[in-house]
Design a protein around this motif. Sequence first.
Motif, mmCIF file in Angstrom:
data_model
loop_
_atom_site.group_PDB
_atom_site.id
_atom_site.type_symbol
_atom_site.label_atom_id
_atom_site.label_comp_id
_atom_site.label_asym_id
_atom_site.label_seq_id
_atom_site.Cartn_x
_atom_site.Cartn_y
_atom_site.Cartn_z
ATOM 1 N N SER A 131 10.960 16.456 -10.835
ATOM 2 C CA SER A 131 12.393 16.209 -11.358
ATOM 3 C C SER A 131 13.009 15.510 -10.396
ATOM 4 N N ASN A 132 12.937 15.685 -9.154
ATOM 5 C CA ASN A 132 13.721 14.877 -8.230
ATOM 6 C C ASN A 132 13.032 13.785 -7.589
ATOM 7 N N ASN A 133 11.680 13.479 -7.605
ATOM 8 C CA ASN A 133 11.097 12.247 -7.226
ATOM 9 C C ASN A 133 10.343 11.816 -8.542
ATOM 10 N N LYS A 134 10.900 10.826 -9.382
ATOM 11 C CA LYS A 134 10.216 10.452 -10.462
ATOM 12 C C LYS A 134 9.028 9.708 -10.382
ATOM 13 N N GLY A 135 8.913 8.809 -9.209
ATOM 14 C CA GLY A 135 7.827 7.881 -8.970
ATOM 15 C C GLY A 135 6.576 8.553 -8.186
ATOM 16 N N ASP B 208 12.154 11.199 3.116
ATOM 17 C CA ASP B 208 11.245 10.045 2.875
ATOM 18 C C ASP B 208 9.897 10.250 1.954
ATOM 19 N N PRO B 209 10.293 10.530 0.813
ATOM 20 C CA PRO B 209 9.121 10.903 -0.237
ATOM 21 C C PRO B 209 7.901 9.850 -0.145
ATOM 22 N N PRO B 210 6.550 10.309 -0.162
ATOM 23 C CA PRO B 210 5.575 9.404 -0.155
ATOM 24 C C PRO B 210 5.375 8.858 -1.837
ATOM 25 N N GLU B 211 4.467 7.843 -1.738
ATOM 26 C CA GLU B 211 4.126 7.587 -3.297
ATOM 27 C C GLU B 211 3.168 8.450 -3.892
ATOM 28 N N PHE B 212 2.455 8.944 -2.666
ATOM 29 C CA PHE B 212 1.036 10.053 -3.371
ATOM 30 C C PHE B 212 1.113 11.356 -2.635
ATOM 31 N N LEU B 213 1.383 12.549 -3.425
ATOM 32 C CA LEU B 213 1.175 13.644 -2.748
ATOM 33 C C LEU B 213 -0.103 14.444 -3.137
ATOM 34 N N LYS C 47 3.394 19.484 -16.561
ATOM 35 C CA LYS C 47 4.568 19.700 -15.663
ATOM 36 C C LYS C 47 4.704 18.278 -14.796
ATOM 37 N N GLY C 48 3.564 17.447 -14.875
ATOM 38 C CA GLY C 48 3.697 16.287 -14.123
ATOM 39 C C GLY C 48 2.800 15.504 -13.260
ATOM 40 N N ILE C 49 1.670 16.321 -13.156
ATOM 41 C CA ILE C 49 0.862 15.828 -12.122
ATOM 42 C C ILE C 49 -0.134 14.739 -12.727
ATOM 43 N N LYS C 50 -0.629 13.668 -11.921
ATOM 44 C CA LYS C 50 -1.447 12.590 -12.388
ATOM 45 C C LYS C 50 -2.819 12.774 -12.102
ATOM 46 N N LYS D 105 0.683 -1.103 0.190
ATOM 47 C CA LYS D 105 0.138 0.022 0.104
ATOM 48 C C LYS D 105 0.815 1.322 0.098
ATOM 49 N N PRO D 106 0.363 2.184 -0.714
ATOM 50 C CA PRO D 106 1.101 3.381 -0.784
ATOM 51 C C PRO D 106 1.096 4.192 0.434
ATOM 52 N N ARG D 107 1.893 5.488 0.596
ATOM 53 C CA ARG D 107 1.748 6.386 1.731
ATOM 54 C C ARG D 107 1.221 7.767 0.892
ATOM 55 N N LEU D 108 0.404 8.427 1.580
ATOM 56 C CA LEU D 108 -0.378 9.613 1.134
ATOM 57 C C LEU D 108 0.484 10.837 1.948
ATOM 58 N N THR D 109 0.791 11.989 1.403
ATOM 59 C CA THR D 109 0.984 13.283 2.193
ATOM 60 C C THR D 109 0.076 14.301 1.372
ATOM 61 N N ILE D 110 -0.726 14.923 2.530
ATOM 62 C CA ILE D 110 -1.623 16.147 2.221
ATOM 63 C C ILE D 110 -1.035 17.253 2.411
ATOM 64 N N PHE D 111 -0.883 18.063 1.077
ATOM 65 C CA PHE D 111 -0.128 19.426 1.637
ATOM 66 C C PHE D 111 -1.216 20.543 1.642
ATOM 67 N N ASP D 112 -1.887 20.861 2.768
ATOM 68 C CA ASP D 112 -3.081 21.494 2.721
ATOM 69 C C ASP D 112 -3.011 22.372 4.114
ATOM 70 N N GLU D 113 -3.965 23.345 4.417
ATOM 71 C CA GLU D 113 -4.052 23.954 5.604
ATOM 72 C C GLU D 113 -4.777 22.933 6.358
ATOM 73 N N PRO D 114 -4.665 22.724 7.879
ATOM 74 C CA PRO D 114 -5.209 21.878 8.733
ATOM 75 C C PRO D 114 -6.554 22.098 9.107
ATOM 76 N N LEU D 115 -7.510 22.343 7.931
ATOM 77 C CA LEU D 115 -8.941 22.863 7.995
ATOM 78 C C LEU D 115 -9.710 21.358 8.508
ATOM 79 N N LEU D 116 -10.799 21.432 8.855
ATOM 80 C CA LEU D 116 -11.975 20.557 9.317
ATOM 81 C C LEU D 116 -11.822 19.420 8.132
ATOM 82 N N TYR D 117 -12.013 19.890 6.717
ATOM 83 C CA TYR D 117 -12.261 18.851 5.834
ATOM 84 C C TYR D 117 -10.910 18.157 5.589
ATOM 85 N N THR D 118 -9.709 18.866 5.740
ATOM 86 C CA THR D 118 -8.612 17.916 5.405
ATOM 87 C C THR D 118 -8.351 16.964 6.502
#
Length: 216
Positions: free
Chosen positions: A74-78, A48-53, A99-102, A3-16
């Motif tokens: 460019s630094n984290n191909k996967g 320690d880059p996650p698989e999903f961002l 630019k490289g988003i999926k 299973k992959p790991r996910l990092t969420i880059f967002d404000e710590p809002l209720l929905y997040t």
Amino acid sequence: MMKPRLTIFDEPLLYTEGLSKLLDQSEIFTSVHICNCPQALAMILQEDPPEFLMISSNMLILTDLYKSIENITSNNKGIKIIIIGSDYDVIDIRKLFNKGIKSYLDKNSRYDEFIKSIQALLHNEIYICDHAKERMLNFISSEQEQTRAHMRDPLTKREMEILKLICDGLSSKDISEKLFISINTVETHRKRILLKLNVKNSVGVVKYAIENHIID
């Protein structure tokens, strides 16, 4: 498959926080981590880059988002990047994919659509939410309308006459002699015909004439 790991880059809002709890329950990811400052994200990606961002448009203006995605990919191909955008234009969304988003989701996307995007990414596919897809289809159809409008720029009577002679295999010299006009005039007409029909050469002219029943 791990299973992959996910990092969420967002404000710590209720929905997040609610989203991370739902994802924890879904057991799609081994871990879901919320990160709310660029420095912390940079450290995670370096150590320690996650698989999903997942990156929210709350965090960066569009121009910074482009640069950030370029650097990350460019630094984290996967790494698989999901953008949560705020009704971005079709051109901006295209650029983000270049630019490289999926995956691209709008802020009004529902949780089930987020899950669909995750499933697509797990199968190495890309995902665009329905709301953005609709905008893209409208954009493409309006582009096609503009092309058709350009194509409707009608041929003049003289251009139609020359088009038929081109289809008969006559050279510019033959056409000039037949119509009692200079070769330069014939060449000018030829160029206009190519431009109006959006073709490159005489073969394209003949093909257009056959397809549009101008000649048999």
